[in-house]
Design a protein around this motif. Sequence first.
Motif, mmCIF file in Angstrom:
data_model
loop_
_atom_site.group_PDB
_atom_site.id
_atom_site.type_symbol
_atom_site.label_atom_id
_atom_site.label_comp_id
_atom_site.label_asym_id
_atom_site.label_seq_id
_atom_site.Cartn_x
_atom_site.Cartn_y
_atom_site.Cartn_z
ATOM 1 N N ASN A 144 0.827 -1.213 0.000
ATOM 2 C CA ASN A 144 0.000 0.000 0.000
ATOM 3 C C ASN A 144 0.863 1.266 0.000
ATOM 4 O O ASN A 144 2.066 1.199 0.224
ATOM 5 C CB ASN A 144 -0.907 -0.036 1.249
ATOM 6 C CG ASN A 144 -1.941 1.073 1.248
ATOM 7 O OD1 ASN A 144 -2.418 1.506 0.199
ATOM 8 N ND2 ASN A 144 -2.288 1.551 2.438
ATOM 9 N N LYS A 145 0.212 2.381 -0.224
ATOM 10 C CA LYS A 145 0.835 3.716 -0.180
ATOM 11 C C LYS A 145 1.826 3.961 -1.314
ATOM 12 O O LYS A 145 2.787 4.713 -1.136
ATOM 13 C CB LYS A 145 1.520 3.987 1.173
ATOM 14 C CG LYS A 145 0.620 3.756 2.398
ATOM 15 C CD LYS A 145 1.136 4.431 3.634
ATOM 16 C CE LYS A 145 0.361 3.982 4.869
ATOM 17 N NZ LYS A 145 0.718 4.680 6.089
ATOM 18 N N ASP A 147 1.431 5.708 -3.685
ATOM 19 C CA ASP A 147 1.365 7.133 -4.064
ATOM 20 C C ASP A 147 2.508 7.931 -3.431
ATOM 21 O O ASP A 147 2.858 9.002 -3.891
ATOM 22 C CB ASP A 147 0.010 7.724 -3.656
ATOM 23 C CG ASP A 147 -0.253 7.580 -2.161
ATOM 24 O OD1 ASP A 147 -0.301 8.597 -1.457
ATOM 25 O OD2 ASP A 147 -0.412 6.437 -1.678
ATOM 26 N N SER A 175 -2.802 1.831 -3.643
ATOM 27 C CA SER A 175 -2.860 3.000 -2.778
ATOM 28 C C SER A 175 -4.295 3.240 -2.358
ATOM 29 O O SER A 175 -5.177 3.411 -3.201
ATOM 30 C CB SER A 175 -2.322 4.220 -3.525
ATOM 31 O OG SER A 175 -2.728 5.404 -2.861
ATOM 32 N N ALA A 176 -4.515 3.237 -1.062
ATOM 33 C CA ALA A 176 -5.851 3.535 -0.556
ATOM 34 C C ALA A 176 -6.165 4.995 -0.842
ATOM 35 O O ALA A 176 -7.321 5.367 -1.039
ATOM 36 C CB ALA A 176 -5.918 3.266 0.944
ATOM 37 N N ALA A 177 -5.134 5.819 -0.900
ATOM 38 C CA ALA A 177 -5.319 7.258 -1.104
ATOM 39 C C ALA A 177 -5.722 7.571 -2.539
ATOM 40 O O ALA A 177 -6.664 8.331 -2.772
ATOM 41 C CB ALA A 177 -4.044 8.004 -0.721
ATOM 42 N N GLY A 201 -0.697 0.813 11.063
ATOM 43 C CA GLY A 201 -0.252 1.996 10.329
ATOM 44 C C GLY A 201 0.000 1.778 8.848
ATOM 45 O O GLY A 201 0.260 2.720 8.109
ATOM 46 N N GLY A 203 -2.160 0.835 6.714
ATOM 47 C CA GLY A 203 -3.312 1.297 5.950
ATOM 48 C C GLY A 203 -4.409 0.263 5.750
ATOM 49 O O GLY A 203 -5.179 0.373 4.800
ATOM 50 N N LYS A 204 -4.531 -0.681 6.654
ATOM 51 C CA LYS A 204 -5.568 -1.708 6.520
ATOM 52 C C LYS A 204 -6.959 -1.082 6.558
ATOM 53 O O LYS A 204 -7.795 -1.356 5.708
ATOM 54 C CB LYS A 204 -5.452 -2.758 7.638
ATOM 55 C CG LYS A 204 -4.161 -3.531 7.620
ATOM 56 C CD LYS A 204 -4.109 -4.557 8.731
ATOM 57 C CE LYS A 204 -4.070 -3.949 10.119
ATOM 58 N NZ LYS A 204 -2.859 -3.158 10.389
ATOM 59 N N SER A 205 -7.184 -0.229 7.561
ATOM 60 C CA SER A 205 -8.520 0.385 7.674
ATOM 61 C C SER A 205 -8.795 1.271 6.478
ATOM 62 O O SER A 205 -9.905 1.264 5.942
ATOM 63 C CB SER A 205 -8.614 1.231 8.936
ATOM 64 O OG SER A 205 -8.036 0.571 10.014
ATOM 65 N N SER A 206 -7.796 2.029 6.061
ATOM 66 C CA SER A 206 -7.982 2.915 4.917
ATOM 67 C C SER A 206 -8.350 2.121 3.672
ATOM 68 O O SER A 206 -9.229 2.516 2.909
ATOM 69 C CB SER A 206 -6.713 3.722 4.648
ATOM 70 O OG SER A 206 -6.307 4.381 5.817
ATOM 71 N N THR A 219 -9.507 5.155 11.195
ATOM 72 C CA THR A 219 -8.120 5.055 10.742
ATOM 73 C C THR A 219 -7.264 5.788 11.765
ATOM 74 O O THR A 219 -7.779 6.465 12.651
ATOM 75 C CB THR A 219 -7.931 5.685 9.358
ATOM 76 O OG1 THR A 219 -8.287 7.056 9.443
ATOM 77 C CG2 THR A 219 -8.768 4.985 8.313
ATOM 78 N N ASN A 220 -5.969 5.646 11.623
ATOM 79 C CA ASN A 220 -5.053 6.243 12.589
ATOM 80 C C ASN A 220 -5.234 7.737 12.766
ATOM 81 O O ASN A 220 -5.146 8.253 13.865
ATOM 82 C CB ASN A 220 -3.608 5.948 12.208
ATOM 83 C CG ASN A 220 -3.161 4.648 12.841
ATOM 84 O OD1 ASN A 220 -3.850 4.129 13.721
ATOM 85 N ND2 ASN A 220 -2.045 4.140 12.394
HETATM 86 P P1 GDP Z 1 -3.996 0.503 9.886
HETATM 87 O O1 GDP Z 1 -3.414 0.694 11.259
HETATM 88 O O2 GDP Z 1 -3.239 -0.548 9.109
HETATM 89 O O3 GDP Z 1 -5.465 0.254 9.875
HETATM 90 O O4 GDP Z 1 -3.710 1.866 9.085
HETATM 91 P P2 GDP Z 1 -4.684 3.103 8.808
HETATM 92 O O5 GDP Z 1 -5.682 2.735 7.760
HETATM 93 O O6 GDP Z 1 -5.189 3.623 10.096
HETATM 94 O O7 GDP Z 1 -3.671 4.124 8.108
HETATM 95 C C1 GDP Z 1 -2.552 4.665 8.766
HETATM 96 C C2 GDP Z 1 -2.207 6.019 8.163
HETATM 97 O O8 GDP Z 1 -1.746 5.858 6.806
HETATM 98 C C3 GDP Z 1 -3.372 6.995 8.101
HETATM 99 O O9 GDP Z 1 -2.893 8.260 8.450
HETATM 100 C C4 GDP Z 1 -3.812 6.937 6.650
HETATM 101 O O10 GDP Z 1 -4.395 8.147 6.252
HETATM 102 C C5 GDP Z 1 -2.511 6.682 5.928
HETATM 103 N N1 GDP Z 1 -2.712 5.949 4.664
HETATM 104 C C6 GDP Z 1 -3.379 4.770 4.502
HETATM 105 N N2 GDP Z 1 -3.328 4.376 3.208
HETATM 106 C C7 GDP Z 1 -2.608 5.299 2.537
HETATM 107 C C8 GDP Z 1 -2.203 5.449 1.145
HETATM 108 O O11 GDP Z 1 -2.471 4.652 0.242
HETATM 109 N N3 GDP Z 1 -1.438 6.535 0.854
HETATM 110 C C9 GDP Z 1 -1.092 7.436 1.801
HETATM 111 N N4 GDP Z 1 -0.360 8.469 1.396
HETATM 112 N N5 GDP Z 1 -1.467 7.340 3.094
HETATM 113 C C10 GDP Z 1 -2.218 6.296 3.459
#
Ligand code: GDP
Length: 432
Positions: A144-145, A147, A175-177, A201, A203-206, A219-220
């Motif tokens: 993920n990420k 981007d 990329s979840a974003a 962190g 990005g699972k929830s995202s 999300t975080n």
């Molecule tokens: P989890 O702990 O795995 O559930 O992670 P979260 O979904 O809470 O994401 C952690 C952080 O990463 C948050 O601040 C999100 O906004 C950020 N994030 C998640 N996916 C992406 C992505 O694809 N790109 C970017 N730039 N940030 C992301």
Amino acid sequence: MKHKHKKRTPGLPGTSAAESGTLTGTIVSVARGACTVDSGGTLLTCRIGTRLAASQDADLTVGDRVTVAIADHNTYVLHRRLPRDTVLSRSGRDESRPERVIAANIDVAVIVVSVKSPPLRIRLIDRYLAAVRRGGIEPIICVNKVDLLDERRQDTELAQLEAYRHLGIPVVACSAASGEGLGDLLALLAGKTCAFVGHSGVGKSSLLNTISPDLRLATNTLRKGDSKGRHTTTASTLYRIGDGISIIDTPGIREFGLCDIGHDELRSCFPEFDGYAAGCKFADCTHMTEPGCAVRLAVRDGEIDRARYESYRRLMGDSTPDRSADESFVCASCGEQVWPEGAGTEHRNHCPKCLHSVHLDHSPGDRAACCGGLMEPVAVWVRKGGEWAIVHRCRDCGTLSSNRIAADDNEMLLLSLAVKPLATPPFPLDRL
Ligand code: GDP
Ligand code: ZN
């Protein structure tokens, strides 16, 4: 406890009336003494029957397929748990920590890692792979990420994951974003029951929120400040999203991955070693320190991916799960587990106990390219700037290199190296 998984049914079967007065369904959440069962789209609150409660099958978990008896109108009793196809579990090491099943009948575990913040930690992937496959679950690696990656650097960063593709594990960059790659991910999940696992962190929830906005998982970013959008259910849950995809997301799954894995299970997660292992001198070779190890030779010759082998070493030696395994290693010579702390320098490149090293690095910490042979300490020497160093010589290729002496290095050994008669130095002085 070992689980045998014979035939796997993808997805959860439709629900139907089984024996008369009995329904089948899937547990979507578990509470004390009761569960919620999804039976053909209807949620039933079920008591756990006394016969079931007394049996071994009473450790019910989300994803379990069960039969439900209708007691009176509007009351349901959980009758029987049907055999599980797969389990996601924490392994039990001893009686005080028995195996605990976190979820049942997951077809696919999406192992989520991120390329940046947190940085890509290849070695963590192996830990997840081992833990997931143990229960018969198919892995997918989701990076993920992307981007956040400079486009030109994307290929080099992601090249590290090629080794998994060669093992037949799907790797999806997304990329979840930006939404990039999510189509590919969903295509792999169609008709399946899935769980998203990975370090916090990443990005699972995202990802889940982007795939299915109705979930509205916290999300975080949200957790830190206000709790708007936070999902209010804390109990275990199974969500059905489009395309026949079911997603199991529970607190247990979110914490999953810090479990310990037995050595045999671990070895079975490195199938690319198997062909070589037959050539090891010892039938029960652990490929760690034994002489005549064909696996280590294959690593040296570039036939087995070095990063994978290093990962294996770390997982094999990592018996203290609450410490970061990333910078630790098992000494290839004496078998000592070596941790980064206490060296007094940023990186550890030799074992403080026997002072041996492995021929890997060009520069400290790069763990990159060289032949992988065992490096013997042959002398202590003083470098430019007055810094004391151990001179190492590679047993396989003869290369000499010097390595700064660490604060906690074995003093007696250092001393014995220092007093070796310099009249017959064990290395060519003119080449230092
Ligand atoms: P989890 O702990 O795995 O559930 O992670 P979260 O979904 O809470 O994401 C952690 C952080 O990463 C948050 O601040 C999100 O906004 C950020 N994030 C998640 N996916 C992406 C992505 O694809 N790109 C970017 N730039 N940030 C992301
Ligand atoms: Zn071996």
